[in-house]
Design a protein around this motif. Structure first.
Motif, PDB file in Angstrom:
ATOM      1  N   ILE A   1       0.706  -1.342  -0.233  1.00 38.05           N
ATOM      2  CA  ILE A   1      -0.075   0.024   0.056  1.00 38.05           C
ATOM      3  C   ILE A   1       0.599   1.371   0.175  1.00 38.05           C
ATOM      4  O   ILE A   1       0.563   2.131  -0.851  1.00 38.05           O
ATOM      5  N   ASP A   2       1.727   1.413   0.677  1.00 40.01           N
ATOM      6  CA  ASP A   2       2.656   2.845   0.958  1.00 40.01           C
ATOM      7  C   ASP A   2       3.730   2.786  -0.149  1.00 40.01           C
ATOM      8  O   ASP A   2       3.995   3.873  -0.547  1.00 40.01           O
TER       9      ASP A   2
ATOM     10  N   ARG B   1       0.857   4.170  -3.051  1.00 36.51           N
ATOM     11  CA  ARG B   1       1.228   5.531  -2.344  1.00 36.51           C
ATOM     12  C   ARG B   1       1.225   6.475  -3.105  1.00 36.51           C
ATOM     13  O   ARG B   1       2.349   7.460  -3.652  1.00 36.51           O
ATOM     14  N   ARG B   2       3.605   5.956  -2.882  1.00 35.05           N
ATOM     15  CA  ARG B   2       4.283   6.797  -3.377  1.00 35.05           C
ATOM     16  C   ARG B   2       4.394   6.228  -5.024  1.00 35.05           C
ATOM     17  O   ARG B   2       4.719   6.954  -5.003  1.00 35.05           O
TER      18      ARG B   2
ATOM     19  N   PRO C   1       2.334   4.910  -8.304  1.00 35.72           N
ATOM     20  CA  PRO C   1       1.379   4.035  -8.641  1.00 35.72           C
ATOM     21  C   PRO C   1       1.604   3.584 -10.079  1.00 35.72           C
ATOM     22  O   PRO C   1       2.694   3.834 -10.505  1.00 35.72           O
TER      23      PRO C   1
ATOM     24  N   ARG D   1      -2.790   0.270  -9.248  1.00 40.21           N
ATOM     25  CA  ARG D   1      -2.833   1.345  -8.610  1.00 40.21           C
ATOM     26  C   ARG D   1      -4.109   1.476  -7.356  1.00 40.21           C
ATOM     27  O   ARG D   1      -4.848   0.761  -7.409  1.00 40.21           O
ATOM     28  N   LEU D   2      -3.437   2.463  -6.475  1.00 37.66           N
ATOM     29  CA  LEU D   2      -4.540   2.753  -5.348  1.00 37.66           C
ATOM     30  C   LEU D   2      -5.413   3.190  -6.075  1.00 37.66           C
ATOM     31  O   LEU D   2      -5.880   4.085  -6.812  1.00 37.66           O
TER      32      LEU D   2
ATOM     33  N   LEU E   1      -8.214   3.329  -1.212  1.00 37.82           N
ATOM     34  CA  LEU E   1      -7.509   4.080  -0.840  1.00 37.82           C
ATOM     35  C   LEU E   1      -6.473   4.625  -0.664  1.00 37.82           C
ATOM     36  O   LEU E   1      -5.815   5.103   0.087  1.00 37.82           O
ATOM     37  N   ALA E   2      -6.301   5.831  -1.987  1.00 37.23           N
ATOM     38  CA  ALA E   2      -5.682   6.737  -2.474  1.00 37.23           C
ATOM     39  C   ALA E   2      -6.703   8.099  -2.090  1.00 37.23           C
ATOM     40  O   ALA E   2      -6.040   8.877  -1.515  1.00 37.23           O
ATOM     41  N   ASP E   3      -7.790   7.940  -1.643  1.00 36.54           N
ATOM     42  CA  ASP E   3      -8.794   9.002  -0.809  1.00 36.54           C
ATOM     43  C   ASP E   3      -7.883   8.872   0.740  1.00 36.54           C
ATOM     44  O   ASP E   3      -9.375  10.093   1.407  1.00 36.54           O
TER      45      ASP E   3
ATOM     46  N   GLU F   1      -3.191   9.913   5.174  1.00 39.46           N
ATOM     47  CA  GLU F   1      -2.672   8.734   5.413  1.00 39.46           C
ATOM     48  C   GLU F   1      -2.493   8.915   7.263  1.00 39.46           C
ATOM     49  O   GLU F   1      -2.292   7.848   7.865  1.00 39.46           O
TER      50      GLU F   1
ATOM     51  N   LEU G   1      -5.421   6.399   8.046  1.00 38.31           N
ATOM     52  CA  LEU G   1      -4.907   5.336   7.831  1.00 38.31           C
ATOM     53  C   LEU G   1      -4.222   4.286   8.534  1.00 38.31           C
ATOM     54  O   LEU G   1      -4.478   3.407   9.318  1.00 38.31           O
TER      55      LEU G   1
END
Length: 356
Positions: A32-33, A36-37, A39, A80-81, A84-86, A89, A92
């Motif tokens: 996930i991390d 996030r960094r 995509p 891609r997220l 979870l992208a929305d 942090e 989360l």
């Protein structure tokens, strides 16, 4: 509900543990991390970052795609997220604290839920660690339990304490007892949030908490206003207090012991003194679909922490407090709209006065 629908509902329970661990493993592997960094990564690229096999990573991501947490581009096979992208942090991170605590403190221990119910004690601690005692005793011995538990408790306290203290009255110059106050965080919050000339706060807990508690008071420069008394509530409390705080302590016990605690608090208060109780809450209607307290806390207390206790309805907490000689002055439920969306329970505040 038809038999067919009932069996379909049971399927949700069958896949629950695997769904939980699949999601958590994606966090633990850093997938996930990483997304996030960076995509739009392939399973091979994600696997390289995680130190894992691409085929295994792709297997885990099937569920996250199904749930809409992650999306997969069909033409390129890159991930891609999605939902979870929305999520911020910070939010989360708080949800991750819940997941980590559930894995460390509940997932393995609940394998022994049935024998714990029969024995009236936490069987898992003996089976997994060779430890005789409850979870709160074990936290002082096993960092793998204490650290995830403490992270979650910190996030809960950060939300609950401001609400709790904003809704209680502590008269100026009161002598306050924080019952089962652990290592003094509650006393610190009491002194800072309800400060008045002459206010003193005493933490009462088992004697082994004393040194860490006093060190916390010194570190925060409140040692002239906050103190510690060691003891066991079932053997009696010191007396002469104007206010007693009982936060997240009563749910650890069944009714008989809850009444013993409340009776001890009654005896420790001056006439007209106040007690403020913070507890997790079951809704009056147990079929309420937003009732997640019943999903988590009964098995948590019975199977993982004490072998007894658990949440109750507001009406039950109220009747137990009144049974011990108090006059209820407030029964307040935290607004679910103010809670994090992933919160597992709603808290209730009950305030009462000792009548002569």
């Amino acid at each position: 509900m038809t038999p067919h629908a009932t069996l379909a509902r049971l399927r949700e329970y069958m896949v629950g543990p695997s769904r939980f661990m699949t999601l958590l493993s994606c966090f633990e592997l850093g997938l996930i991390d990483t997304l996030r960094r960076r995509p739009a990564l392939s399973a091979a690229e994600l696997a390289a970052a995680a130190g894992a096999r691409p085929a295994a990573v792709e297997q885990l991501l099937f569920l996250l795609v199904k749930e809409g947490f992650v999306t997969r581009e069909e033409t390129t096979g890159r991930y891609r997220l999605d939902a979870l992208a929305d999520v911020a942090e910070k939010d989360l991170t708080q949800a991750r604290a819940d997941l980590d605590m559930i894995k460390a403190v509940t997932l393995r221990q609940l394998y022994y839920l049935t024998p714990s119910v029969r024995a009236g004690r936490v069987v898992a601690l003996k089976e997994l660690y060779g430890f005789e005692g409850n979870l709160y005793d074990a936290l002082g011995v096993y960092p793998e339990l204490r650290e995830p538990w403490a992270r979650l408790m910190d996030t809960v306290t950060a939300h609950v304490d401001p609400w709790f203290f904003a809704n209680i009255d502590i008269p100026a110059g009161s002598r306050v007892l924080d019952l089962a106050g652990n290592t003094g965080l509650g006393a610190l919050h009491t002194y800072r949030l309800k400060n008045s000339p002459g206010l003193t706060v005493t933490t009462f807990d088992l004697p082994e908490k004393e040194q860490e508690c006093l060190a916390n008071f010194r570190a925060h420069h409140v040692e002239d206003h906050c103190s510690f008394i060691g003891g066991d509530v079932f053997e009696g409390l010191p007396s002469g207090f104007d206010v007693i705080l009982v936060k997240h302590f009563l749910p650890m016990f069944d009714k008989d012991d809850v009444l013993r605690i409340l009776q001890a608090a009654h005896g420790a208060l001056n006439d007209g003194g106040q007690i403020h109780v913070l507890v997790p809450l079951l809704p009056e209607d147990l079929t309420d679909p937003d009732n997640y307290t019943a999903d988590f806390y009964p098995s948590f207390f019975v199977g993982c922490t004490m072998g007894q206790g658990g949440p109750q309805k507001l009406s039950t907490w109220q009747s137990w407090i009144e049974e011990c000689g108090f006059t209820l002055t407030k029964a307040l439920t935290d607004d679910p709209a103010n809670l994090p969306p992933h919160a597992l329970t709603v808290e209730a505040l009950l305030s009462a006065t000792k009548t002569a």
